[in-house]
Design a protein around this motif. Structure first.
Motif, PDB file in Angstrom:
ATOM      1  N   LEU A 256       0.868  -1.189   0.000  1.00 20.75           N
ATOM      2  CA  LEU A 256       0.000   0.000   0.000  1.00 20.75           C
ATOM      3  C   LEU A 256       0.896   1.228   0.000  1.00 20.75           C
ATOM      4  N   VAL A 257       0.789   2.033  -1.043  1.00 21.09           N
ATOM      5  CA  VAL A 257       1.552   3.284  -1.120  1.00 21.09           C
ATOM      6  C   VAL A 257       0.575   4.436  -0.920  1.00 21.09           C
ATOM      7  N   ASP A 258       0.799   5.170   0.145  1.00 18.33           N
ATOM      8  CA  ASP A 258      -0.132   6.199   0.605  1.00 18.33           C
ATOM      9  C   ASP A 258       0.459   7.574   0.287  1.00 18.33           C
ATOM     10  N   ASP A 259      -0.143   8.264  -0.669  1.00 16.11           N
ATOM     11  CA  ASP A 259       0.361   9.586  -1.053  1.00 16.11           C
ATOM     12  C   ASP A 259      -0.284  10.646  -0.161  1.00 16.11           C
ATOM     13  N   GLU A 260       0.515  11.119   0.793  1.00 17.06           N
ATOM     14  CA  GLU A 260       0.032  12.124   1.757  1.00 17.06           C
ATOM     15  C   GLU A 260       0.649  13.491   1.463  1.00 17.06           C
ATOM     16  N   VAL A 261       1.029  13.681   0.210  1.00 16.88           N
ATOM     17  CA  VAL A 261       1.688  14.954  -0.127  1.00 16.88           C
ATOM     18  C   VAL A 261       0.792  16.140   0.240  1.00 16.88           C
TER      19      VAL A 261
END
Ligand SMILES: Cc1ncc(COP(=O)(O)O)c(C=O)c1O
Length: 445
Positions: A256-261
């Motif tokens: 799971l890659v979570d983009d929290e940018v």
């Protein structure tokens, strides 16, 4: 009573206009400016333009200035780092600032396991690193992304982006191996279902129609997602969505890659938005607010996942000491000034106020968000839900002319992302104007 906003000359004023002419002449036409705001200075939640107008900032430099503009602690950390040294390539040597920041990030990123961080210079770079790391670690090629996602404009990040055609036009072929699936956009469910009666069909669909038909799970490295889609229109998935996605990921050994940018560093009232769903991702991408406006990207991963070897990825400027010193100060300020609590408190208040307002206004279709990441989706009529993109643009521009810096995202969503330091008085002053302008626009045909 607050004295803000202050409009002394109808924007863009004469000085702003002189800059606009030169901008048009010398700058890349690929930038899309929302309106001609030419910034002279900024402090806290207030932005001043070159003609002396002062705006309440509901943009926070596009979700970057979570601790407010020019926070004295950040400015002082930057200045003292500048007095010591500006750069020495973390790729090739060592310095303490980057190590201190990585340690702090390991402490706040979701998951009690050990973590390691790669530093780049932007959101897109943090995503590029995540894509490469996911491929490196799993030795698999496929990435599943989500329709509506925005992950940045470098070729890898752009390949997973699916937000606006203009972002991809004339750039194909991009990185192969990306498959897009519908996101949990319940207000406009791509499957025309209704939550909760849908029983999360959007997750089952991935297994039944994507993994079983054309994206072999044994080739799948990662699901890459934003926990709240930002550029896509501030879209908040329902409560069990990411738990279900994680279950699916675990079933097939997918990361799971979570983009929290956009959603990270306290924006939603938690350090990272995914915490609202109580899911621990394998890789977290972070940038924007991390260094309070200085360029810095961080890709934080489970230590077990960040197992690539020397030479596999690096960047000369990544983890610049000035940016890292700013980021260390940002994390301290968020904690010490209890900005997670303030984001929740002011955000809950704003959501409640805007929802009550929306019930009596014909063009407010949906009000959603978490903390101070709030979207108001405008529609032509509530029944048809036809997106009112021109009305949203009109509200944005008129609000700006009246001293509120606010922008849109998605097709017709106004986004509210003020600094997390905003107080009730300033928030109310901003919302008074935003609501007034929406009322005005909704009465016009
Ligand atoms: C969720 C998300 N990911 C990645 C990016 C790209 O960041 P940058 O513009 O710093 O490359 C953005 C920028 O808006 C974003 O919102």
């Amino acid at each position: 009573m607050t004295t803000y906003p202050k409009i002394v000359v109808s924007p863009p004023g004469p000085i702003a206009r002189s800059f606009l002419l030169k901008d048009e002449h010398f700058l890349s036409p690929s930038y899309v400016r929302f309106y001609p705001l030419v910034v002279e200075s900024a402090q806290g939640c207030i932005v001043r333009d070159v003609d002396g107008n002062e705006y309440i900032d509901l943009n926070a430099g596009i979700a970057c200035m979570n601790v407010g503009h020019n926070h004295p602690r950040i400015v002082s950390a930057i200045k003292s780092q500048c007095d010591r040294f500006l750069h020495y390539s973390n790729t090739d040597f060592y310095y303490r600032e980057v190590i201190e920041l990585a340690e702090k990030l390991a402490g706040i990123a979701p998951g009690s396991f050990e973590k390691k961080t790669y530093f780049g210079n932007s959101g897109a770079e943090s995503v590029e690193a995540a894509i490469k790391l996911a491929k490196w670690h799993t030795r698999k090629q496929l990435i599943i992304g989500f329709i509506g996602a925005f992950h940045g404009r470098t070729v890898g990040a752009l390949s997973v982006t699916a937000s606006k055609p203009a972002q991809k036009r004339h750039f194909f072929p991009l990185m192969p191996g990306v498959v897009h699936v519908p996101y949990a956009y319940c207000y406009r469910c791509p499957f025309k279902q209704e939550y909760p009666g849908c029983h999360y069909w959007c997750v089952d669909f991935i297994e039944e129609f994507v993994l079983q038909k054309y994206a072999p799970p044994e080739d799948l490295a990662a699901f890459m997602f934003e926990p709240i889609q930002g550029e896509g229109g501030y879209i908040v998935p329902p409560p069990e969505y990411f738990q279900k996605l994680k279950k699916l990921a675990d079933k097939f050994g997918v990361l799971l890659v979570d983009d929290e940018v956009q959603s990270g560093i306290g924006r939603t009232g938690k350090w990272f938005a995914i915490e609202h769903w109580d899911v621990e991702p394998d890789i977290v991408c972070c940038a924007k607010a991390l260094a309070s406006g200085l360029p810095l990207g961080a890709t934080i991963a489970r230590a077990k996942v960040m197992d690539w070897t020397g030479g596999s990825h690096a960047s000369t400027f990544g983890g610049n000491p000035v940016a890292c010193s700013a980021a260390v100060a940002v994390l301290d300020v968020v904690r010490e000034e209890q900005l997670l609590g303030n984001a929740k408190k002011q955000g809950d208040y704003a959501l409640k106020r805007l929802r009550a307002f929306g019930e009596h206004n014909d063009i407010v279709g949906d009000v959603r968000g978490k903390g101070l990441m709030i979207g108001l989706e405008l529609v032509e009529e509530k029944d048809s839900k036809k997106p009112a993109s021109q009305k949203a643009a009109a509200v944005m521009t008129r609000a700006w002319k009246r001293g509120i810096a606010i922008v849109t995202s998605g097709v017709s969503t106004l986004r509210l992302t003020p600094p997390l330091t905003i107080d009730r008085e300033l928030l109310d002053a901003a919302l008074d104007i935003v609501e007034d302008v929406i009322n005005e626009v909704s009465k016009e045909t």
